[in-house]
Design a protein around this motif. Structure first.
Motif, PDB file in Angstrom:
ATOM      1  N   PRO A 159      -3.221  -9.764   2.918  1.00  0.00           N
ATOM      2  CA  PRO A 159      -3.784  -8.771   3.852  1.00  0.00           C
ATOM      3  C   PRO A 159      -2.920  -7.509   3.887  1.00  0.00           C
ATOM      4  O   PRO A 159      -1.709  -7.597   4.098  1.00  0.00           O
ATOM      5  CB  PRO A 159      -3.758  -9.498   5.205  1.00  0.00           C
TER       6      PRO A 159
ATOM      7  N   TYR B  11      -1.424  -3.678   4.997  1.00  0.00           N
ATOM      8  CA  TYR B  11      -0.999  -2.988   6.214  1.00  0.00           C
ATOM      9  C   TYR B  11      -2.168  -2.298   6.902  1.00  0.00           C
ATOM     10  O   TYR B  11      -2.293  -2.313   8.124  1.00  0.00           O
ATOM     11  CB  TYR B  11       0.087  -1.981   5.826  1.00  0.00           C
ATOM     12  N   GLU B  12      -3.059  -1.705   6.099  1.00  0.00           N
ATOM     13  CA  GLU B  12      -4.168  -0.931   6.659  1.00  0.00           C
ATOM     14  C   GLU B  12      -5.094  -1.788   7.517  1.00  0.00           C
ATOM     15  O   GLU B  12      -5.844  -1.277   8.335  1.00  0.00           O
ATOM     16  CB  GLU B  12      -4.975  -0.278   5.525  1.00  0.00           C
ATOM     17  N   ARG B  13      -5.057  -3.104   7.315  1.00  0.00           N
ATOM     18  CA  ARG B  13      -5.963  -3.975   8.080  1.00  0.00           C
ATOM     19  C   ARG B  13      -5.336  -4.491   9.373  1.00  0.00           C
ATOM     20  O   ARG B  13      -5.977  -5.245  10.105  1.00  0.00           O
ATOM     21  CB  ARG B  13      -6.378  -5.168   7.214  1.00  0.00           C
TER      22      ARG B  13
ATOM     23  N   TYR C  38      -0.487  -8.515   8.624  1.00  0.00           N
ATOM     24  CA  TYR C  38      -0.450  -7.993   7.254  1.00  0.00           C
ATOM     25  C   TYR C  38       0.794  -8.549   6.583  1.00  0.00           C
ATOM     26  O   TYR C  38       1.625  -9.187   7.217  1.00  0.00           O
ATOM     27  CB  TYR C  38      -0.465  -6.459   7.227  1.00  0.00           C
TER      28      TYR C  38
ATOM     29  N   GLY D 247      -3.501   1.889  -0.578  1.00  0.00           N
ATOM     30  CA  GLY D 247      -3.494   0.439  -0.511  1.00  0.00           C
ATOM     31  C   GLY D 247      -3.128  -0.273  -1.791  1.00  0.00           C
ATOM     32  O   GLY D 247      -3.331  -1.470  -1.909  1.00  0.00           O
TER      33      GLY D 247
ATOM     34  N   THR E 117      -7.412  -4.519  12.637  1.00  0.00           N
ATOM     35  CA  THR E 117      -8.543  -5.444  12.733  1.00  0.00           C
ATOM     36  C   THR E 117      -8.138  -6.885  12.437  1.00  0.00           C
ATOM     37  O   THR E 117      -8.641  -7.810  13.064  1.00  0.00           O
ATOM     38  CB  THR E 117      -9.666  -5.032  11.766  1.00  0.00           C
ATOM     39  N   ALA E 118      -7.224  -7.093  11.487  1.00  0.00           N
ATOM     40  CA  ALA E 118      -6.839  -8.453  11.106  1.00  0.00           C
ATOM     41  C   ALA E 118      -5.694  -8.980  11.972  1.00  0.00           C
ATOM     42  O   ALA E 118      -5.410 -10.172  11.965  1.00  0.00           O
ATOM     43  CB  ALA E 118      -6.425  -8.483   9.631  1.00  0.00           C
ATOM     44  N   HIS E 119      -5.001  -8.077  12.663  1.00  0.00           N
ATOM     45  CA  HIS E 119      -3.871  -8.429  13.539  1.00  0.00           C
ATOM     46  C   HIS E 119      -2.678  -8.990  12.788  1.00  0.00           C
ATOM     47  O   HIS E 119      -1.778  -9.577  13.383  1.00  0.00           O
ATOM     48  CB  HIS E 119      -4.311  -9.392  14.653  1.00  0.00           C
TER      49      HIS E 119
END
Length: 165
Positions: free
Chosen positions: A72, A74-76, A83, A116, A79-81
């Motif tokens: 996952p 960093y940019e997520r 990375y 990314g 939303t992903a909580h």
């Protein structure tokens, strides 16, 4: 495909260095002690060690990615909580490796420019708290992982002029 064994759970717990360091904890970064000798029995030359960063309340829900392609980014984080970042050759953490004693989490302010492609170690967007763990990845996926750190709460800005820009 045969099921891979689950990664070994190592007793190591990531932690901030005990010594007072300038910038050990800021509004967007924190320092971690380098996990020397932790992976030696499990790692081989082609393996990499990643740092998993998650919001403390989301760490239990984190699932280790089956391969590097599934890491996952960093940019997520919003939303992903969580990375993964600081991809490092496992040899850099070997007992014999001369290395700086401290890793800085959130220190790369140029992250957005990379589109990314590389694991980005960008500034942390909120005070957290965060929890972190190290994950040893081989070519077939996760091989070993440390325990999660205790929650790390970043400094909060004062909203005034006390913090230099």
């Amino acid at each position: 495909l045969p099921a891979c064994p689950p990664p070994a759970l190592l007793p190591y717990v990531p932690h901030m260095p005990p010594a007072a360091l300038p910038g050990k904890l800021t509004a967007t970064t924190f320092a971690l002690e380098r996990p020397c000798c932790v992976f030696d029995p499990h790692a081989n030359a082609s393996d990499t060690v990643w740092l998993v960063v998650a919001f403390a309340n989301a760490s239990a829900a984190f699932r280790n990615p089956p391969s590097r392609a599934d890491v996952p980014p960093y940019e997520r984080l919003p939303t992903a909580h969580s990375y993964m970042t600081l991809e490092t050759a496992a040899a850099a953490y070997a007992c014999s490796a001369p290395s700086p004693a401290v890793l800085r989490v959130g220190g790369d302010t140029a992250c957005g420019d990379q589109c990314g492609r590389d694991p980005c170690n960008g500034p942390l967007p909120s005070p957290g708290p965060y929890r972190v763990k190290f994950l040893l990845m081989g070519c077939h996926g996760p091989k070993a992982e440390t325990r999660w750190s205790d929650p790390i709460l970043l400094r909060r800005g004062t909203g005034g002029t006390a913090v230099p820009p």
